[in-house]
Design a protein around this motif. Structure first.
Motif, PDB file in Angstrom:
ATOM      1  N   HIS A  64      33.486  44.309  36.513  1.00 26.36           N
ATOM      2  CA  HIS A  64      34.300  44.225  37.941  1.00 26.36           C
ATOM      3  C   HIS A  64      33.482  45.680  38.678  1.00 26.36           C
ATOM      4  O   HIS A  64      32.877  46.442  38.251  1.00 26.36           O
ATOM      5  N   HIS A  65      33.803  45.416  39.976  1.00 28.03           N
ATOM      6  CA  HIS A  65      32.904  46.186  40.963  1.00 28.03           C
ATOM      7  C   HIS A  65      33.485  47.694  40.494  1.00 28.03           C
ATOM      8  O   HIS A  65      32.920  48.886  40.912  1.00 28.03           O
ATOM      9  N   SER A  66      34.667  47.706  40.086  1.00 26.93           N
ATOM     10  CA  SER A  66      35.323  49.264  39.603  1.00 26.93           C
ATOM     11  C   SER A  66      34.915  49.843  38.337  1.00 26.93           C
ATOM     12  O   SER A  66      35.164  51.011  38.062  1.00 26.93           O
ATOM     13  N   THR A 432      40.677  44.593  47.321  1.00 27.35           N
ATOM     14  CA  THR A 432      39.957  43.660  47.808  1.00 27.35           C
ATOM     15  C   THR A 432      40.396  42.572  48.254  1.00 27.35           C
ATOM     16  O   THR A 432      40.009  41.713  49.069  1.00 27.35           O
TER      17      THR A 432
END
Length: 468
Positions: A64-66, A432
């Motif tokens: 995930h982008h996190s 998002t």
């Protein structure tokens, strides 16, 4: 002893010096212990607060982008916990030092009462020596008895308890009973050393009676004065200037410590005097002992250029050279401007802006202070109003953002439920505004194809987590 008044005066000064040194050390350790304890508590509270922001059992969402930010955040949490433990250990170490100072029973030669304390200690050691000899003699006299009868006889004759008699009659790993020879030998050696210390301290008192507070010997060829300081009980080397590196290594090599005043010293005894002789001998073999005196060329202060602008020493703002202002009017409303910095507002030619500015006179203070207070009051009011407006805008943005997120989540899941789409493996990412399928368990390509058909006309962003 000659001059008992001189000796008493020196010992009183030494007593005061020892007590002051002890108090300073205790105060310093208390400050350090408290400082590190507070730092440990702050670090722990920070780490706990940061950790509470992570939901219990929440894993790192790999891919995930996190993920990168989450790992960095958890690393900072662990670092704060580690720092909290380090500061707690340091605080405990200083606390242990404090307890060591307060519970210290060692007899220092710096103690003005050392002779009396050593005599009391000597009496105890001699009594112990006589007691061990007496009990060993009783034990030898009862060697024909055995078992309980011998224990009882030793206890009665030695006037000790039966349990203590039993311990003395129990053989050690070498089969010895009573007090072993090494106990008597070691105790006798301690008695001998104690007597020697008493004689040495008595000789020191005779020397103090002759020398007074100190005795100095000058060595002009080395630029050093050797001082036997009887007040602090140290032999000292006071050099005229800074030592060269080879000379410094020689002095430190003889266990001399440098004080804040730049004097090298160690304990005043025969070993200290021998160390001084070795230092002087080694220094005379060097080419240079002291660093040369620095010779600075005379510097003429340039005349200020009247055509240059004038600068403020606080904010650096430049005013025209022909300004009538004496103080800068650009930073008087600064919330960081304190009374200690008021004189920095004085304007000076730009080529002398780094020069030291004169303190305010009484007339200047009477004029400038009310002006600064008034400007800061108005500036603070304006800043508070700006902050309030900014806070209002920020709250409205957060409100609109929260409404948008909640509305999107509500509308999205309502659409999915109305169209019969299974939402058990679907999550809405509010940061998002994306609906993610497969967030709990990845889904296959076939399931994605079915979802794409079912989600035809879905008005929001969608992502799928598949098998790798």
């Amino acid at each position: 002893m000659n001059n008992p008044e001189v000796v008493q005066d020196v010992l009183e000064q030494r007593r005061q010096h020892v007590e002051d040194k002890k108090e300073r050390k205790i105060e310093r350790y208390e400050e350090l212990a408290e400082k590190h304890q507070k730092e440990s508590q702050q670090r722990y509270e920070t780490a706990s607060k940061m950790a509470s922001a992570i939901p219990l059992g929440q894993p790192i969402l790999v891919g995930h982008h996190s993920e990168k930010g989450d790992r960095a955040y958890r690393k900072r949490v662990n670092q704060n916990y580690d720092k909290a433990a380090e500061h707690a250990d340091t605080a405990q170490r200083y606390q242990d030092k404090l307890e060591g100072i307060q519970n210290n029973t060692a007899i220092s030669s710096d103690d003005p009462d050392a002779i009396a304390k050593l005599k009391h200690k000597l009496e105890g050691l001699q009594q112990l020596q006589d007691e061990m000899k007496r009990i060993n003699k009783i034990i030898r006299s009862t060697k024909k008895l055995e078992g309980e009868a011998r224990v009882k006889a030793v206890a009665e004759k030695a006037n000790i308890s039966k349990s203590r008699a039993q311990e003395l009659l129990t053989p050690d790993f070498c089969g010895r009973i009573g007090y072993p020879n090494y106990s008597l030998t070691n105790n006798n050696a301690t008695i001998r050393n104690t007597k020697q210390r008493i004689e040495q301290l008595k000789a020191d008192l005779e020397r103090i009676a002759e020398q007074g507070e100190s005795a100095e010997t000058r060595h002009d060829d080395l630029g050093v004065t050797v001082i036997e300081n009887n007040v602090v009980n140290r032999i000292q080397l006071d050099f005229d200037r800074r030592l060269t590196k080879p000379a410094y290594r020689i002095v430190k090599g003889q266990s001399f410590n440098r004080t804040r005043e730049g004097i090298f010293q160690r304990r005043l005894n025969s070993a200290g005097r021998y160390a001084v002789d070795q230092v002087l001998k080694a220094l005379r073999e060097l080419d240079s002992v002291l660093e040369p005196v620095p010779v600075a060329p005379p510097v003429s202060k340039p005349e200020p250029d009247p055509t240059l602008p004038k600068s403020c020493g606080y904010c650096g703002h430049k005013h025209p050279h022909d300004t009538e202002l004496v103080f800068c009017d650009h930073c008087i409303g600064s919330p960081y401007l304190s009374p200690d910095s008021y004189h920095l507002l004085r304007l000076m030619p730009d080529d002398q802006r780094r020069s030291k500015r004169a303190k305010l006179t009484e007339d200047e203070q009477q004029f400038l202070v009310p002006v600064i207070v008034d400007a800061q009051t108005k500036a603070n009011a304006a800043r508070q109003q700006q902050q309030a407006e900014k806070k209002r805008v920020d709250i409205k943005k957060e409100y609109d953002k929260a409404i948008t997120k909640a509305q999107t989540e509500f509308d999205g899941f309502t659409w999915l439920l109305d169209h019969g789409v299974n939402t058990e493996n679907c999550i809405f990412y509010s940061h998002t505004l994306v609906f993610s399928f497969g967030w709990q368990s990845p889904i296959s390509v076939e399931v994605i194809e079915q979802l794409e058909q079912a989600l035809g006309g879905f008005p929001f962003s969608v992502e799928y987590k598949t098998h790798r």
